[in-house]
Design a protein around this motif. Structure first.
Motif, PDB file in Angstrom:
ATOM      1  N   TYR A   1       1.006  -0.997   0.024  1.00 12.83           N
ATOM      2  CA  TYR A   1      -0.048   0.123  -0.046  1.00 12.83           C
ATOM      3  C   TYR A   1       0.771   1.336  -0.112  1.00 12.83           C
ATOM      4  CZ  TYR A   1      -4.612   2.059   0.892  1.00 12.83           C
ATOM      5  OH  TYR A   1      -5.942   2.746   0.882  1.00 12.83           O
TER       6      TYR A   1
ATOM      7  N   MET B   1      -5.002  12.202  -1.602  1.00  9.55           N
ATOM      8  CA  MET B   1      -5.786  12.329  -0.340  1.00  9.55           C
ATOM      9  C   MET B   1      -5.567  13.560   0.453  1.00  9.55           C
ATOM     10  SD  MET B   1      -5.169   8.334   0.812  1.00  9.55           S
ATOM     11  CE  MET B   1      -3.343   8.504   1.398  1.00  9.55           C
TER      12      MET B   1
ATOM     13  N   PHE C   1       0.723  -8.788  13.785  1.00 10.02           N
ATOM     14  CA  PHE C   1       0.013  -8.308  12.712  1.00 10.02           C
ATOM     15  C   PHE C   1       0.313  -9.009  11.595  1.00 10.02           C
ATOM     16  CE2 PHE C   1      -0.039  -5.840   8.573  1.00 10.02           C
ATOM     17  CZ  PHE C   1      -1.433  -5.640   8.567  1.00 10.02           C
ATOM     18  N   HIS C   2       1.678  -9.064  11.351  1.00 11.67           N
ATOM     19  CA  HIS C   2       2.007  -9.970  10.041  1.00 11.67           C
ATOM     20  C   HIS C   2       2.476 -11.303  10.021  1.00 11.67           C
ATOM     21  CE1 HIS C   2       5.923  -8.846  11.556  1.00 11.67           C
ATOM     22  NE2 HIS C   2       6.554  -9.415  10.691  1.00 11.67           N
TER      23      HIS C   2
ATOM     24  N   GLN D   1       1.293 -13.911   7.145  1.00 12.44           N
ATOM     25  CA  GLN D   1       2.048 -14.757   6.223  1.00 12.44           C
ATOM     26  C   GLN D   1       2.103 -16.247   6.568  1.00 12.44           C
ATOM     27  OE1 GLN D   1       5.919 -12.563   6.651  1.00 12.44           O
ATOM     28  NE2 GLN D   1       4.851 -10.423   6.013  1.00 12.44           N
TER      29      GLN D   1
ATOM     30  N   ILE E   1      -0.939  -9.169   2.448  1.00 13.32           N
ATOM     31  CA  ILE E   1      -1.779  -8.075   2.176  1.00 13.32           C
ATOM     32  C   ILE E   1      -2.375  -7.835   0.856  1.00 13.32           C
ATOM     33  CG2 ILE E   1      -1.731  -5.547   2.644  1.00 13.32           C
ATOM     34  CD1 ILE E   1       0.644  -5.979   4.793  1.00 13.32           C
ATOM     35  N   THR E   2      -1.263  -8.315  -0.030  1.00 13.25           N
ATOM     36  CA  THR E   2      -1.656  -8.304  -1.564  1.00 13.25           C
ATOM     37  C   THR E   2      -2.895  -9.221  -1.926  1.00 13.25           C
ATOM     38  OG1 THR E   2       0.639  -7.645  -2.013  1.00 13.25           O
ATOM     39  CG2 THR E   2      -0.855  -8.549  -3.799  1.00 13.25           C
TER      40      THR E   2
ATOM     41  N   PHE F   1      -6.166  -7.580  -0.200  1.00 16.38           N
ATOM     42  CA  PHE F   1      -6.445  -6.388  -1.186  1.00 16.38           C
ATOM     43  C   PHE F   1      -7.307  -7.118  -2.610  1.00 16.38           C
ATOM     44  CE2 PHE F   1      -3.490  -2.709   0.174  1.00 16.38           C
ATOM     45  CZ  PHE F   1      -4.060  -2.918   1.506  1.00 16.38           C
TER      46      PHE F   1
ATOM     47  N   ASP G   1      -7.889   1.744  -5.471  1.00 14.80           N
ATOM     48  CA  ASP G   1      -7.594   3.106  -5.276  1.00 14.80           C
ATOM     49  C   ASP G   1      -6.726   3.032  -4.115  1.00 14.80           C
ATOM     50  OD1 ASP G   1      -8.675   3.744  -7.767  1.00 14.80           O
ATOM     51  OD2 ASP G   1     -10.567   4.186  -6.873  1.00 14.80           O
ATOM     52  N   VAL G   2      -5.834   4.263  -4.069  1.00 16.99           N
ATOM     53  CA  VAL G   2      -4.951   4.437  -2.938  1.00 16.99           C
ATOM     54  C   VAL G   2      -6.104   5.250  -2.111  1.00 16.99           C
ATOM     55  CG1 VAL G   2      -3.222   6.376  -2.123  1.00 16.99           C
ATOM     56  CG2 VAL G   2      -2.718   4.946  -4.287  1.00 16.99           C
ATOM     57  N   GLY G   3      -5.992   4.788  -0.827  1.00 16.25           N
ATOM     58  CA  GLY G   3      -6.822   5.701   0.049  1.00 16.25           C
ATOM     59  C   GLY G   3      -8.330   4.729   0.115  1.00 16.25           C
ATOM     60  N   SER G   4      -8.454   3.909  -0.336  1.00 14.39           N
ATOM     61  CA  SER G   4      -9.707   2.941  -0.169  1.00 14.39           C
ATOM     62  C   SER G   4      -9.779   1.997   1.006  1.00 14.39           C
ATOM     63  CB  SER G   4      -9.974   2.181  -1.570  1.00 14.39           C
ATOM     64  OG  SER G   4      -9.117   1.682  -2.116  1.00 14.39           O
ATOM     65  N   VAL G   5      -8.695   1.661   1.546  1.00 17.74           N
ATOM     66  CA  VAL G   5      -8.602   0.689   2.516  1.00 17.74           C
ATOM     67  C   VAL G   5      -8.337   1.642   3.762  1.00 17.74           C
ATOM     68  CG1 VAL G   5      -7.643  -1.156   3.375  1.00 17.74           C
ATOM     69  CG2 VAL G   5      -7.688  -1.009   1.238  1.00 17.74           C
TER      70      VAL G   5
ATOM     71  N   LEU H   1      -7.985   1.047   8.419  1.00 20.23           N
ATOM     72  CA  LEU H   1      -7.805   0.121   9.408  1.00 20.23           C
ATOM     73  C   LEU H   1      -8.781   0.732  10.608  1.00 20.23           C
ATOM     74  CD1 LEU H   1      -6.304  -2.227  10.628  1.00 20.23           C
ATOM     75  CD2 LEU H   1      -4.528  -0.658  11.445  1.00 20.23           C
ATOM     76  N   ASP H   2      -9.745  -0.175  10.666  1.00 17.77           N
ATOM     77  CA  ASP H   2     -10.800   0.135  11.611  1.00 17.77           C
ATOM     78  C   ASP H   2     -10.075  -0.351  13.264  1.00 17.77           C
ATOM     79  OD1 ASP H   2     -12.646   1.371  10.507  1.00 17.77           O
ATOM     80  OD2 ASP H   2     -14.186  -0.064  10.429  1.00 17.77           O
TER      81      ASP H   2
END
Lengths: 135, 149
Positions: free
Chosen positions: A33, A45, B51-52, B56, B62-63, B66, B73-77, B79-80
């Motif tokens: 990302y 952004m 996390f990773h 893995q 992560i790819t 996604f 798009d950039v910014g479309s993900v 993290l809540d």
């Protein structure tokens, strides 16, 4: 020091989030990302010239605070909500306080409210369950 | 085109292949350095490895996540949140078995009328004696744009 409900966890200050570490982190996470390493690409952004810190790194500042407080193996659970971006160069403060203590003869656990803020704005908040020494 | 709600719902129960993952000393060193913490003692791995390492170790990435979520798009993900449980501390040079799946997807609407998908996956770690070590649940927000009228 005695830990009881209301005890404040010694806060941890992060004077400036290092954007270079985000690149190393992206490689370790195999995170494609670009918001974490392509500062120019973040123009759409509205943060051109800035990169966004990875969520696990944001959480790490709270984790480091907790480990400094009760030891490197003290964490039993982390439940957190991300409420804002941390950007390269940000100055942050990690804080927390004890809201409940429970356990038995063998275990003593503190439930803590934890939060990460930038100039009073909370960017990450939640709870941690921390193992305390049993007397 | 926005991923259909039907497609997104079909992801619930999607199991990752599963597999094994060992935290090498060098990567724990670099990871810990990224957090600005002093290096940990006695072979402990930094807790944020949760996390990773599960991702893995479960033989996803992560790819791939996604791609499954049809992120474009950039910014479309976003993290809540996380819900991470540690039954034992994570350690370097221990082979962890990692199994997990996508446990929840829900299409939601923001107050400003934008669609997003709540995308939740959970992965459990077990040690070489098959004892539970940790469980990592991640809550992502996949932004889809405005509702078309």
């Amino acid at each position: 020091m005695k830990v009881e409900v209301g005890t404040q966890i010694p806060s941890l200050e992060i004077p400036s989030v290092d954007a270079q570490k985000m690149k190393t982190m992206a490689a370790l996470l195999r995170d494609p990302y670009p918001i974490h390493w392509d500062a120019e690409g973040n123009e759409k952004m509205g943060i051109k010239g800035k990169v966004v810190n990875q969520g696990p790194l944001n959480l790490s500042y709270l984790v480091n605070m907790l480990m400094q407080w009760q030891g490197q193996d003290c964490i039993r659970r982390l439940t957190v909500d991300f409420t804002g971006w941390v950007l390269g160069g940000d100055g942050l403060s990690a804080s927390g306080k004890v809201i409940e203590i429970h356990g038995d003869a063998d275990t003593k656990l503190a439930r803590c409210e934890i939060w990460l803020e930038r100039q009073g704005e909370r960017l990450l908040e939640g709870e941690a369950i921390i193992a305390l020494p049993v007397n | 085109m926005t991923a259909s709600e039907e497609y997104m719902m079909s992801l619930v129960g999607h199991k990752f292949p599963g597999g094994k993952r060992t935290i090498a000393h060098w990567e724990n060193f670099l990871l810990t350095d990224c957090t600005t913490s002093p290096q940990l003692k006695n072979g402990l791995a930094h807790p944020i490895a949760l996390f990773h390492i599960p991702i893995q170790g479960a033989q996803t990435s992560i790819t791939e996540l996604f791609e499954l979520g049809k992120v474009k798009d950039v910014g479309s993900v976003g993290l809540d949140g996380y819900d991470w449980e540690y039954f034992q501390p994570l350690r370097e040079e221990v082979e962890y078995r990692c199994d997990g799946e996508i446990i929840e997807v829900e299409r939601r609407l923001t107050k400003s009328g934008k669609i997003y998908d709540r995308f939740v996956f959970s992965i459990e770690l077990y040690d070489e004696e098959n004892q539970p070590v940790a469980k990592a649940t991640s809550f992502w927000r996949l932004r889809r744009g405005r509702v078309e009228s």
